[in-house]
Scaffold this motif. Structure first.
Motif, mmCIF file in Angstrom:
data_model
loop_
_atom_site.group_PDB
_atom_site.id
_atom_site.type_symbol
_atom_site.label_atom_id
_atom_site.label_comp_id
_atom_site.label_asym_id
_atom_site.label_seq_id
_atom_site.Cartn_x
_atom_site.Cartn_y
_atom_site.Cartn_z
ATOM 1 N N LEU A 470 0.827 -1.219 0.000
ATOM 2 C CA LEU A 470 0.000 0.000 0.000
ATOM 3 C C LEU A 470 0.852 1.256 0.000
ATOM 4 O O LEU A 470 0.513 2.255 -0.637
ATOM 5 C CB LEU A 470 -0.936 -0.004 1.214
ATOM 6 C CG LEU A 470 -2.200 -0.862 1.081
ATOM 7 C CD1 LEU A 470 -2.948 -0.898 2.399
ATOM 8 C CD2 LEU A 470 -3.105 -0.357 -0.031
ATOM 9 N N VAL A 471 1.980 1.215 0.732
ATOM 10 C CA VAL A 471 2.874 2.381 0.766
ATOM 11 C C VAL A 471 3.449 2.635 -0.621
ATOM 12 O O VAL A 471 3.484 3.772 -1.099
ATOM 13 C CB VAL A 471 4.013 2.166 1.791
ATOM 14 C CG1 VAL A 471 5.041 3.276 1.693
ATOM 15 C CG2 VAL A 471 3.435 2.111 3.194
ATOM 16 N N LYS A 472 3.888 1.562 -1.277
ATOM 17 C CA LYS A 472 4.464 1.722 -2.615
ATOM 18 C C LYS A 472 3.398 2.206 -3.607
ATOM 19 O O LYS A 472 3.682 3.022 -4.485
ATOM 20 C CB LYS A 472 5.082 0.404 -3.080
ATOM 21 C CG LYS A 472 6.351 0.041 -2.295
ATOM 22 C CD LYS A 472 6.996 -1.216 -2.813
ATOM 23 C CE LYS A 472 8.262 -1.520 -2.030
ATOM 24 N NZ LYS A 472 9.306 -0.499 -2.209
ATOM 25 N N LEU A 473 2.167 1.694 -3.442
ATOM 26 C CA LEU A 473 1.075 2.145 -4.303
ATOM 27 C C LEU A 473 0.762 3.621 -4.043
ATOM 28 O O LEU A 473 0.543 4.404 -4.979
ATOM 29 C CB LEU A 473 -0.167 1.295 -4.037
ATOM 30 C CG LEU A 473 -1.396 1.540 -4.922
ATOM 31 C CD1 LEU A 473 -1.049 1.378 -6.400
ATOM 32 C CD2 LEU A 473 -2.527 0.595 -4.537
ATOM 33 N N ALA A 474 0.783 4.031 -2.776
ATOM 34 C CA ALA A 474 0.523 5.428 -2.419
ATOM 35 C C ALA A 474 1.590 6.345 -3.018
ATOM 36 O O ALA A 474 1.281 7.409 -3.572
ATOM 37 C CB ALA A 474 0.493 5.572 -0.902
ATOM 38 N N LYS A 475 2.856 5.920 -2.934
ATOM 39 C CA LYS A 475 3.943 6.740 -3.482
ATOM 40 C C LYS A 475 3.832 6.866 -4.999
ATOM 41 O O LYS A 475 4.188 7.902 -5.573
ATOM 42 C CB LYS A 475 5.293 6.138 -3.093
ATOM 43 C CG LYS A 475 5.627 6.324 -1.614
ATOM 44 C CD LYS A 475 6.989 5.764 -1.284
ATOM 45 C CE LYS A 475 7.347 6.054 0.171
ATOM 46 N NZ LYS A 475 8.651 5.493 0.559
ATOM 47 N N LEU A 476 3.323 5.783 -5.631
ATOM 48 C CA LEU A 476 3.131 5.828 -7.074
ATOM 49 C C LEU A 476 2.028 6.830 -7.436
ATOM 50 O O LEU A 476 2.174 7.626 -8.367
ATOM 51 C CB LEU A 476 2.772 4.428 -7.574
ATOM 52 C CG LEU A 476 3.079 4.091 -9.026
ATOM 53 C CD1 LEU A 476 4.528 4.382 -9.380
ATOM 54 C CD2 LEU A 476 2.763 2.627 -9.293
ATOM 55 N N HIS A 477 0.936 6.811 -6.678
ATOM 56 C CA HIS A 477 -0.139 7.790 -6.884
ATOM 57 C C HIS A 477 0.381 9.208 -6.617
ATOM 58 O O HIS A 477 0.047 10.153 -7.336
ATOM 59 C CB HIS A 477 -1.316 7.498 -5.955
ATOM 60 C CG HIS A 477 -2.169 6.338 -6.402
ATOM 61 N ND1 HIS A 477 -2.725 6.267 -7.649
ATOM 62 C CD2 HIS A 477 -2.557 5.206 -5.753
ATOM 63 C CE1 HIS A 477 -3.427 5.145 -7.760
ATOM 64 N NE2 HIS A 477 -3.330 4.481 -6.625
ATOM 65 N N GLU A 478 1.223 9.325 -5.602
ATOM 66 C CA GLU A 478 1.807 10.622 -5.246
ATOM 67 C C GLU A 478 2.667 11.145 -6.400
ATOM 68 O O GLU A 478 2.604 12.327 -6.765
ATOM 69 C CB GLU A 478 2.653 10.441 -3.983
ATOM 70 C CG GLU A 478 3.030 11.710 -3.279
ATOM 71 C CD GLU A 478 3.804 11.436 -1.989
ATOM 72 O OE1 GLU A 478 4.513 12.349 -1.551
ATOM 73 O OE2 GLU A 478 3.712 10.317 -1.456
ATOM 74 N N GLN A 479 3.437 10.227 -6.990
ATOM 75 C CA GLN A 479 4.307 10.585 -8.120
ATOM 76 C C GLN A 479 3.482 11.048 -9.319
ATOM 77 O O GLN A 479 3.895 11.932 -10.072
ATOM 78 C CB GLN A 479 5.154 9.363 -8.488
ATOM 79 C CG GLN A 479 6.145 9.579 -9.614
ATOM 80 C CD GLN A 479 6.864 8.285 -9.964
ATOM 81 O OE1 GLN A 479 7.024 7.407 -9.129
ATOM 82 N NE2 GLN A 479 7.288 8.166 -11.214
ATOM 83 N N LEU A 480 2.295 10.436 -9.482
ATOM 84 C CA LEU A 480 1.417 10.776 -10.603
ATOM 85 C C LEU A 480 0.447 11.896 -10.256
ATOM 86 O O LEU A 480 -0.504 12.142 -10.996
ATOM 87 C CB LEU A 480 0.628 9.526 -11.035
ATOM 88 C CG LEU A 480 1.465 8.355 -11.581
ATOM 89 C CD1 LEU A 480 0.625 7.100 -11.714
ATOM 90 C CD2 LEU A 480 2.071 8.724 -12.931
ATOM 91 N N THR A 481 0.696 12.573 -9.126
ATOM 92 C CA THR A 481 -0.150 13.675 -8.603
ATOM 93 C C THR A 481 -1.610 13.254 -8.475
ATOM 94 O O THR A 481 -2.517 14.052 -8.697
ATOM 95 C CB THR A 481 -0.034 14.939 -9.501
ATOM 96 O OG1 THR A 481 -0.532 14.651 -10.809
ATOM 97 C CG2 THR A 481 1.400 15.428 -9.574
#
Length: 597
Positions: A470-481
């Motif tokens: 979930l953390v890695k998925l959240a960071k990916l969403h964060e990267q994609l704004t």
């Protein structure tokens, strides 16, 4: 992979032993015990010691037979009598591993038993010479040049006998082994299936067949005999194919019908729980097994893997010393000692013991994989790659070797290679979150972010072991704004941590609270932002940011700023994560065929 279905049973001896036609159920355990005792003797006479031991152990788990029901030994035929002197002498040489000498005195014998021992001695002689030349070599080039020179001659001779239908069940087994060694897999499978029809009680033929089955689909096309031995085979192959629920059900059925005292079944159940990482259950069963059979060495290397994962140094030390007292030159003992030194971070000593195990048995899968892990720890990636490749040569179903290869190429910064090996590991372990997280990271490096998101979500869906998906998925969403989706993932991550009830240090907890505090601050939701900012103050790396944010919130509140309703606050669970739509824990492998490197 269709097998020959029209098989004419061949007698084990010239006189014939009709008793080997086994029943298809477990209604008569006394008859099953008679069959097991009979096959234990027949395999022992032919030097097939592992099959003999397996049958004897299984027979021991059943109630004793009264004197009146004990069977006499098989009758001696005219051919057996003629070859008796040569067979007796050759068997004595065979037992002390003088294989060439045994074959010399058996040349020209006509009885089925003597002929099998003659061919088997020649096969083992070639294997011994090959192993002697490869024990000191890890290099794939050198290893590939060393072959069992006897295989081609044996194939020609056995093929002629097979075409003339002169091979009994044991002869078919040996013919299948020769074909497998020559990489003629399809022909080997057909011959092993035929061997199980002719002599269903021989466990060695079932085990060899198990080693050639790569997936459940292949299993469906096999025409296997309808015998009680098939249940043991299916339980074993399900364990090997990581179909653990089906395997455990089969073993439970075998226990229910009367094999509850079988140490083999108990150890297989422990291995099955080890494979699904139910470590506490597996440890409990292994400890019970040790009380039941304290001198058992089989599967103790798997037990040591569990102790290693739990960092149980004293228990692993005791196990290593105990096995040394029993037999210090067994491959399992060497692997246990290797694991002990690895747990103490003495990786050079650990690798030395794994090498010693491989000198004892170059085809021992566990030692190759564990040695690869040790070379990884020592930053010797080239040696690690060679070790993992050897493990895959021994067994293409070893997901640990595929996963290890992915890790080595990740260190070498070769993401396309990583992707291939992680995908192979994932196909073997579709419900293992570690494989999915590794795949996601690989896709991320290759900038295939849609596939990466799928992998992280699937890792969470199957039960994220390391609580990182979930953390890695959240960071990916964060990267994609994609701020709202990122916030939702961080919230679910925090909820999972606090709901599990374990006091564990989660390194990404502060990251989650920091992002949520900033997100709610942007939403002008002061109460939620303040709560998350206060949580940030509990961590060293986010303490100053948390304090600064609290001061800003206080200042804005004093200025009369009011919360906005323009941006939705994700303190509710999104539909995909709600309690009414809990993701399933068993899923099929991802379809990743479109991204083959």
């Amino acid at each position: 992979m269709a097998a020959n279905t029209s098989v004419t049973p061949v007698a084990v001896t010239a006189a014939g032993i009709s008793a080997l036609c086994t029943n298809s159920d477990f209604s008569d355990l006394r008859e099953i015990k008679k069959q097991l005792l009979l096959i234990a003797g027949l395999t022992r006479e032919r030097g097939l010691l592992h099959s003999s031991k397996w049958s004897a152990e299984l027979a021991f788990s059943l109630p004793a037979l009264p004197l009146a029901e004990l069977q006499p030994p098989p009758p001696v035929t005219e051919e057996d009598a003629q070859d008796m002197d040569a067979y007796t002498l050759a068997k004595a040489y065979f037992d002390v591993k003088e294989y060439d000498r045994a074959a010399h005195f058996l040349h020209g014998c006509n009885s089925k038993k003597a002929y099998f021992l003659y061919m088997y001695s020649r096969y083992l002689s070639g294997e011994k010479k090959k192993d002697d030349e490869t024990v000191d070599s890890l290099g794939p080039l050198e290893k590939g040049q060393v072959k069992n020179e006897a295989l081609r001659e044996l194939r020609v001779e056995l093929s002629k006998k097979h075409q003339a239908r002169e091979l009994d069940g044991f002869g078919l087994y040996l013919y299948g082994v020769v074909l497998r060694k020559l990489d003629l897999v399809k022909e080997a499978i057909d011959v092993f299936v035929e061997a199980t029809h002719v002599l269903p009680l021989h466990w060695g033929a079932w085990l060899e067949l198990c080693n050639l089955i790569t997936d459940k689909e292949m299993l469906k096309f096999l025409s296997l005999p309808d015998t009680w031995m098939k249940e043991f085979f299916l339980a074993h192959i399900y364990t090997e194919l990581q179909l653990i629920e089906e395997a455990l059900q089969k073993y439970q059925n075998l226990i229910d019908v009367g094999f509850s005292k079988s140490s083999y079944i108990v150890s297989q159940i422990a291995v099955a729980y080890h494979n699904i990482r139910d470590i506490d259950k597996a440890l409990s069963i292994f400890n019970e097994l040790r009380k039941q059979d304290p001198y058992r060495i089989e599967n103790m290397d798997t037990f040591s893997n569990l102790l290693y994962v739990r960092s149980m140094k004293s228990e692993l030390s005791y196990l290593a010393h105990n096995l040394c007292e029993i037999d210090k030159y067994r491959v399992e003992t060497c692997c246990v000692i290797g694991n002990y030194y690895s747990l103490r971070s003495q990786h050079e000593k650990a690798a030395l013991y794994f090498q010693r195990a491989l000198k004892l048995n170059p085809r021992y899968l566990g030692a190759w994989t564990l040695m690869g892990h040790e070379y990884m720890e020592m930053k010797n990636t080239s040696a690690a790659i060679q070790a993992y490749r050897h493990a895959i040569e021994v067994n293409k179903r070893d997901y640990r070797a595929w996963y290890g290869l992915g890790q080595t190429y990740e260190i070498l910064k070769m993401p396309f290679y990583c992707l291939y090996y992680y995908r192979r590991a994932h196909q073997l372990r579709p419900n293992d979150s570690r494989m999915l997280v590794a795949l996601g990271e690989c896709y991320e490096k290759l900038n295939q972010l849609v596939e990466a998101k799928k992998c992280y979500w699937r890792a969470y869906a199957v039960g994220d072991v390391e609580k990182m998906a979930l953390v890695k998925l959240a960071k990916l969403h964060e990267q994609l704004t994609e701020s709202e989706q990122a916030a939702q993932c961080y919230i679910k991550y925090i909820q999972d941590i606090y709901s599990c009830g374990e006091i564990v240090e989660h390194l990404e907890e502060s990251t989650a609270f920091r992002y949520l505090a900033q997100y709610y601050f942007k939403c002008k939701l002061w109460d939620e932002a303040s709560t998350c900012a206060q949580k940030c103050c509990a961590f060293n790396d986010t303490r100053e940011e948390g304090k600064a944010l609290l001061r800003q919130i206080l200042q804005l509140r004093n200025q009369g700023e009011t919360p906005t309703t323009e941006m939705p606050a994700p303190f509710f669970l999104p539909a995909s994560l709600s309690a009414n739509n809990t993701p399933t824990r068993r899923v099929s492998p991802l379809n990743l065929s479109s991204v083959t490197p």
